[in-house]
Design an enzyme around this catalytic site. Structure first.
Site, short mmCIF file in Angstrom:
data_model
loop_
_atom_site.label_atom_id
_atom_site.label_comp_id
_atom_site.label_asym_id
_atom_site.label_seq_id
_atom_site.Cartn_x
_atom_site.Cartn_y
_atom_site.Cartn_z
N SER A 468 -53.81 39.60 -9.07
CA SER A 468 -53.01 39.30 -7.89
C SER A 468 -52.56 40.62 -7.26
O SER A 468 -53.39 41.45 -6.91
CB SER A 468 -51.84 38.38 -8.24
OG SER A 468 -51.26 37.82 -7.09
N ASP A 549 -58.91 29.61 -5.33
CA ASP A 549 -57.77 30.47 -5.03
C ASP A 549 -57.61 30.54 -3.51
O ASP A 549 -58.34 31.25 -2.83
CB ASP A 549 -57.98 31.87 -5.60
CG ASP A 549 -56.75 32.75 -5.44
OD1 ASP A 549 -55.79 32.31 -4.76
OD2 ASP A 549 -56.73 33.85 -6.00
N HIS A 581 -55.79 30.47 -8.68
CA HIS A 581 -55.34 31.85 -8.85
C HIS A 581 -55.30 32.24 -10.33
O HIS A 581 -55.28 33.42 -10.67
CB HIS A 581 -53.95 31.98 -8.22
CG HIS A 581 -53.54 33.37 -7.85
ND1 HIS A 581 -54.31 34.20 -7.07
CD2 HIS A 581 -52.43 34.09 -8.15
CE1 HIS A 581 -53.70 35.36 -6.91
NE2 HIS A 581 -52.56 35.33 -7.55
#
Length: 635
Positions: A468, A549, A581
């Site tokens: 991320s 995602d 994600h």
């Protein structure tokens, strides 16, 4: 489907302790969860559950839903999709009802949608749960996204109260919005006092910042919706306590409020005297439990607290906190404090070093192998956390677990640089306008500290990994000087192009952190763009990106991999079509770890994981064969 809710509830909550067997009190015509109950007297109970509702307010039943004749979706506003799913006409809602004695058995009333006709949704998608509502003998409290503002652009979540004493009424009163002057951000964790007369909840000030500090509010009289008090106020509204609580609950006697909050890489428990109608709390919260990371805490009838949590070597620990003595003891430790896994708390240490901003001290966890010897040198695994407003905690994870890397033979260092939470709101807020600035400098200084002070770490055999925002930072590092310090890099669902953040679902996030939307402040977006530095990319790099995602679209991962391949840099690309994600499915997780450990281990002289596990080798082989159109060319 139908959920035989109260068969389950009778087994687990034992409303009928004297009955020799359980029975069905009633059925609910759809899938529901998140049961909460409140005693109403005379042997009756109010209850709330959550589930999806149709546009007309009725409970959604997937088996009865009409199949559409088209797969098209037409939208007039954002969100279009959120996290890993597209927005549908159904909305999450709270249903209420009552459970009353009917002869010798309890009977379930018809459930009622408390939000019907309101344009409100609770729990708040995607991660709102039972912390988004509460029920008492005086009514229902809940939080919901503001119905006027665009939910993808603003973080405003309001707190509401629905006065109810009869939980069989078919038409509930309209929700009353609870006022918090000057605070218009996210509200969460509403919880009634034991007598149902007061309500505590948390709220942020900013209307467009998801990591602003949560502050404690108390509605001192639920009959007076304007009687809200900020428990720890200051004139500038920053709050007297420099911590951001994540949950709140009352002691059984209503004389103490308990708060959980991050502090220095841990999640601790604090106590506070509730404010009164005439006065705020007289002192700051007192820390009473500080061991690992609390995942949940519950008050017991005698005033003590039952705590569940974890730490870096144990995935599940239960504690009993004695409110009289102020002491706690372990009730159960799944891994016997790590020993079942071959781990030990002696593997865990922590360091502090000066940060890039004047006066800052940066904290980092250090995790050594279980067979660590001070006479040996170990390769470094440098882990960068996501968020960026987040932190590495003394907690267990099935996704990014430092012990997994340590047991491969690495010394793991996991820093909490600028932007991290749990070290004061100032450090958290300093990420704004500094995505590739102060945090990167803190990470560079951390690497220098390791080189100069941890003589058991071989920094000439270092790898760096992040997901991320950590994936963004990995891509940023690849294009800058620190990237040449590593033998291999791993980016999981990271940012490649800052402009591509316009495709993300929660637009308040880049708008805040990059100091305005792109068309108003393009220079701030472009200043920290990893794609602008691809001419410097040269370190072997594994890219992982998942197709579900919607926070960071798969184009980000494909673009980074395309650059690596075209530049002739050793690289691999791993993707899962059914993961968001995060990678959550067990076999996918094993393949994820296999690909990651194989990639980094071979670059530092450690055995690959495929060499250690025949099943992992099989999964990797299957994934390799699943590629379509591969030319068999090795870079």
């Amino acid at each position: 489907m139908e959920l035989d809710l109260f068969r389950w509830r009778f087994v687990h909550w034992q409303f009928m302790l004297t009955r020799p067997s359980n029975y069905t009190a009633g059925n609910i015509g759809g899938s529901v969860s998140g049961v909460k109950i409140a005693f109403l007297g005379n042997g009756s109970y109010a209850f709330t559950v959550t589930g999806n509702s149709n546009p007309d307010g009725s409970i959604y039943n997937s088996e009865e839903a009409i199949t559409s004749q088209t797969t098209g979706r037409l939208y007039g506003a954002i969100f279009v999709r959120h996290w890993d799913s597209y927005i549908t006409p159904q909305r999450q809602t709270i249903f209420y009802g009552s459970l009353k004695k009917d002869g010798s058995q309890y009977a379930l009333s018809k459930v009622v949608n408390v939000l019907k006709g309101t344009n409100l949704e609770s729990p708040v998608p995607q991660f709102g749960s039972t912390d988004n509502f509460d029920v008492s003998s005086s009514g229902i409290a809940f939080v919901s996204k503001d119905p006027v503002l665009q939910p993808a652009i603003f973080t405003k979540i309001n707190a509401y109260f629905v006065p109810l004493t009869d939980f069989t009424v078919a038409s509930p009163p309209s929700p009353i919005q609870i006022q918090t002057s000057g605070f218009n951000g996210q509200a969460t964790s509403p919880v009634f006092s034991p007598d149902g007369k007061q309500l505590a909840f948390l709220r942020r000030k900013s209307v467009q910042y998801e990591s602003d500090k949560l502050q404690l509010f108390v509605l001192t009289d639920v009959a007076e919706p304007n009687s809200t008090i900020n428990a720890l106020p200051t004139a500038d509204q920053k709050g007297a306590w420099d911590r951001s609580p994540s949950s709140v609950f009352w002691s059984p006697d209503g004389k103490t409020l308990y708060l959980t909050a991050e502090e220095h890489g841990r999640v601790a428990l604090f106590t506070l005297e509730p404010p009164s109608v005439t006065a705020n709390s007289s002192s700051l919260p007192k820390k009473v439990f500080y061991d690992g990371a609390i995942s949940s805490a519950y008050p017991l009838s005698n005033g003590d607290v039952f705590i569940s949590g974890s730490n870096l070597v144990d995935n599940s620990i239960y504690f009993h906190y004695d409110s009289t003595s102020g002491k706690s003891n372990v009730l159960s430790s799944n891994a016997k404090n790590g020993t079942v896994f071959g781990l030990s708390r002696s593997q865990i240490s922590e360091i502090w070093y000066p940060g890039a901003a004047e006066g800052t001290q940066i904290h980092a966890w250090v995790v050594k192998p279980s067979n660590f010897s001070a006479t040996q040198k170990y390769p470094l695994a440098y882990l960068i956390h996501g968020g960026p407003q987040g932190s590495w905690e003394d907690s267990w994870s099935t996704r990014w677990n430092p012990a997994v890397f340590a047991e491969q033979g690495y010394v793991v260092v996991a820093p909490n640089p600028t932007g991290s939470t749990g070290y004061g709101q100032g450090l958290t807020d300093a990420i704004q306008g500094e995505w590739g600035g102060l945090p990167y400098e803190d990470i560079v200084l951390g690497f220098q500290y390791i080189e100069e002070n941890l003589d058991y770490v071989d920094t000439s055999r270092a790898v760096e990994l992040g997901a991320s925002y950590g994936g963004y930072m990995t891509n940023w590092i690849q294009g800058h000087d620190l990237g040449r310090k590593f033998k291999a890099l791993v980016t999981h669902d990271g940012v490649f192009s800052m402009v591509s953040q316009l495709a993300s679902e929660e637009q308040w996030f880049p708008d805040h952190d990059l100091e305005g939307p792109y068309w108003k402040n393009p220079s701030s977006w472009l200043k920290w763009d990893p794609s602008a530095h691809t001419a410097n990319w040269s370190t072997p790099h594994l890219i992982i990106h998942n197709e579900l995602d919607y926070r960071l679209t798969i184009a980000e991962g494909l673009a980074a991999f395309n650059v690596l391949q075209q530049r002739g840099i050793e690289s691999e690309f791993l993707s899962f079509p059914n993961e968001n994600h995060w990678v959550l499915k067990p076999e996918n997780s094993l393949l994820w770890h296999t690909a990651v450990l194989d990639f980094i281990n071979k670059h530092v002289g450690l055995p690959t994981y495929s060499e250690q596990s025949s099943y992992a080798k099989q999964l990797r082989s299957e994934a390799w064969q699943n590629r379509k159109g591969d030319l068999g060319r090795k870079v």
